[in-house]
Motif scaffolding. Structure first.
Motif, PDB file in Angstrom:
ATOM      1  N   ASN A 172      -0.321   2.132 -15.973  1.00  0.00           N
ATOM      2  CA  ASN A 172       0.378   2.976 -15.219  1.00  0.00           C
ATOM      3  C   ASN A 172       1.779   2.874 -14.973  1.00  0.00           C
ATOM      4  O   ASN A 172       2.143   1.486 -15.146  1.00  0.00           O
ATOM      5  N   ASP A 173       2.688   3.705 -14.895  1.00  0.00           N
ATOM      6  CA  ASP A 173       4.076   3.394 -14.661  1.00  0.00           C
ATOM      7  C   ASP A 173       4.409   2.738 -13.175  1.00  0.00           C
ATOM      8  O   ASP A 173       3.558   3.128 -12.324  1.00  0.00           O
ATOM      9  N   VAL A 174       5.294   2.044 -13.112  1.00  0.00           N
ATOM     10  CA  VAL A 174       5.648   1.363 -11.854  1.00  0.00           C
ATOM     11  C   VAL A 174       6.043   2.591 -10.819  1.00  0.00           C
ATOM     12  O   VAL A 174       5.890   2.346  -9.507  1.00  0.00           O
ATOM     13  N   GLN A 175       6.678   3.697 -11.256  1.00  0.00           N
ATOM     14  CA  GLN A 175       6.795   4.755 -10.256  1.00  0.00           C
ATOM     15  C   GLN A 175       5.539   5.341  -9.452  1.00  0.00           C
ATOM     16  O   GLN A 175       5.623   5.828  -8.392  1.00  0.00           O
ATOM     17  N   GLY A 176       4.325   4.975 -10.326  1.00  0.00           N
ATOM     18  CA  GLY A 176       2.998   5.613  -9.603  1.00  0.00           C
ATOM     19  C   GLY A 176       2.883   4.652  -8.304  1.00  0.00           C
ATOM     20  O   GLY A 176       1.839   4.910  -7.482  1.00  0.00           O
ATOM     21  N   GLU A 177       3.518   3.450  -7.931  1.00  0.00           N
ATOM     22  CA  GLU A 177       3.388   2.607  -6.896  1.00  0.00           C
ATOM     23  C   GLU A 177       3.509   3.742  -5.680  1.00  0.00           C
ATOM     24  O   GLU A 177       3.147   3.410  -4.509  1.00  0.00           O
ATOM     25  N   SER A 178       4.297   4.502  -5.647  1.00  0.00           N
ATOM     26  CA  SER A 178       4.743   5.515  -4.617  1.00  0.00           C
ATOM     27  C   SER A 178       3.703   6.309  -4.206  1.00  0.00           C
ATOM     28  O   SER A 178       3.596   6.812  -2.978  1.00  0.00           O
ATOM     29  N   GLU A 179       2.728   6.694  -5.084  1.00  0.00           N
ATOM     30  CA  GLU A 179       1.295   7.314  -4.921  1.00  0.00           C
ATOM     31  C   GLU A 179       0.363   6.540  -4.880  1.00  0.00           C
ATOM     32  O   GLU A 179      -0.842   6.902  -4.772  1.00  0.00           O
ATOM     33  N   GLY A 180       0.320   5.240  -4.762  1.00  0.00           N
ATOM     34  CA  GLY A 180      -0.600   4.420  -4.801  1.00  0.00           C
ATOM     35  C   GLY A 180      -1.695   4.159  -6.141  1.00  0.00           C
ATOM     36  O   GLY A 180      -2.577   3.968  -6.178  1.00  0.00           O
TER      37      GLY A 180
END
Length: 415
Positions: free
Chosen positions: A302-310
């Motif tokens: 997954n992209d690193v931006q997905g960290e904001s959504e777990g």
């Protein structure tokens, strides 16, 4: 946090207002003799265009009705690109302005009169001469300053419009195919010549719609790849608004199928819904997962931006228990993920995200934020290939960074 965001937003708006005032002064005020129709029209452009630009950005981010996003998108985003090249052209004009002024002054210097002696004629009686009416006065020529401002301003505007026009045409005609050969030491002879069609950053949205998606699909299918890799930033909008635009992806055809990983823009657009939508269209999402193909492993994170959504990248889950004697190709949207790929023994990472800078000199900004902006590079024993992408974000325009679909041909060093 809200106060900081508000202060940053005010600073950006103030800078944008100052930039537009400077361009208005050079391109409108300095090129018109005084208040009149031309100055009013130019002023209207420099007021309406930035309003449309901000409205296009806000409507897209705020999820405004899609018809409104499309209405604002074309003029607003095109002005964004034009603004960049108007600024660069006008700044270049500041350099050449003194040279133009000096040239004009030399051309307008009066030629000194030469006195010629004429012998006196004998006086003769002449009939009376009828008075001749004086000619109508000719319009006064523009001042040197005004003339120079018009020459430099016209040249700057022409250069900017031509640059943006050519860059927009390059995007709308569709991406061109680029071919890259990548040797892999662990690749068996049987997989030598395996071809992966890599496409990233299609950015379907208010501007680039189903017609553009169809061009991308047709270009990919024409390469007859063994496998298709869609490495993120497919869309800028919801499934509800862009489902029809993405529908041509169902036509993607490859011997071993098409695979998808999320990009940062999927997380601005509803990543979970888009993962389900691409699965419905026949693509195989790789959410921190891996499959074994004949000859190598194909993994995706997954992209690193997905960290904001777990739902961020999980390299251990995707790669932790694999047979390291096998070659591994990883799909990861952002090039910055290469460092984790190196630590996990990946042989080749396929990425996008940078757009190659999209609008020169944006490539220098992209280089400051990414280890590789475009092309193939080595990081230890791992190779990273970064595509410039097929579409464009914001302005449907590229300058100095042509769009591409890359056919990566894997070669075995044992062959």
């Amino acid at each position: 946090m809200v106060i900081v965001f508000a202060l940053v937003a005010l600073a950006v708006l103030a800078a944008a207002a100052g930039l537009h005032w400077y361009l208005w002064r050079r391109l409108v005020r300095d090129t018109t003799a005084g208040p009149g129709r031309a100055r009013r029209a130019g002023t209207a452009v420099f007021v309406a265009a930035p309003v449309l630009m901000v409205a296009a950005l806000v409507s897209e981010r705020a999820g405004a009705p899609f018809w409104l996003q499309r209405t604002l998108g074309w003029p607003g985003f095109l002005w964004m690109a034009l603004l960049v090249y108007l600024l660069l052209a006008v700044l270049a004009g500041e350099v050449v302005r003194p040279l133009v002024r000096r040239f004009v002054e030399r051309r307008r210097q009066p030629v000194p009169a030469v006195a010629v002696a004429v012998p006196a004629a004998a006086p003769q009686s002449e009939p009376p001469v009828e008075p001749v009416p004086s000619p109508e006065p000719e319009p006064a020529a523009p001042s040197r300053r005004l003339f120079v401002s018009r020459v430099v301003g016209a040249a700057a505007a022409t250069a900017a419009v031509a640059t943006v026009g050519q860059g927009t045409y390059g995007v709308l005609r569709g991406p061109r195919v680029k071919r890259v050969t990548v040797p892999l030491a662990k690749l068996p002879r049987a997989a030598d010549g395996y071809r992966i069609a890599v496409v990233s950053d299609i950015h379907l949205g208010p501007v680039l719609g189903p017609g553009f998606a169809q061009k991308v699909v047709d270009t990919i299918n024409a390469t007859q790849p063994d496998l298709i890799a869609v490495v993120g930033d497919l869309v800028d909008g919801s499934v509800k608004d862009l489902g029809p635009a993405a529908a041509p992806l169902a036509q993607l055809s490859a011997r071993h199928g098409a695979y998808f990983v999320t990009g940062n823009h999927e997380y601005f657009s509803g990543a979970e819904q888009w993962v389900e939508e691409v699965r419905r269209l026949g693509l195989h999402p790789l959410e921190n997962a891996r499959i074994e193909l004949s000859g190598f492993d194909l993994a995706g994170v997954n992209d690193v931006q997905g960290e904001s959504e777990g739902h961020g990248p999980d390299f251990t889950r995707a790669l932790g228990d694999r047979d390291t004697a096998r070659a591994c190709v990883l799909l990861a949207h952002q090039p910055v993920q290469i460092h984790e790929s190196v630590r996990h023994g990946v042989d080749l990472q396929l990425s996008g995200h940078t757009h190659g800078g999209q609008l020169w000199p944006g490539n220098f900004i992209a280089a400051a934020a990414n280890p590789t902006v475009a092309g193939l590079e080595w990081y230890g024993d791992t190779q990273l290939y970064v595509s410039r992408g097929a579409g464009a974000w914001g302005p449907p325009t590229r300058v100095g960074a042509p769009s591409d679909i890359t056919v990566v041909e894997l070669r075995s060093t044992r062959a």
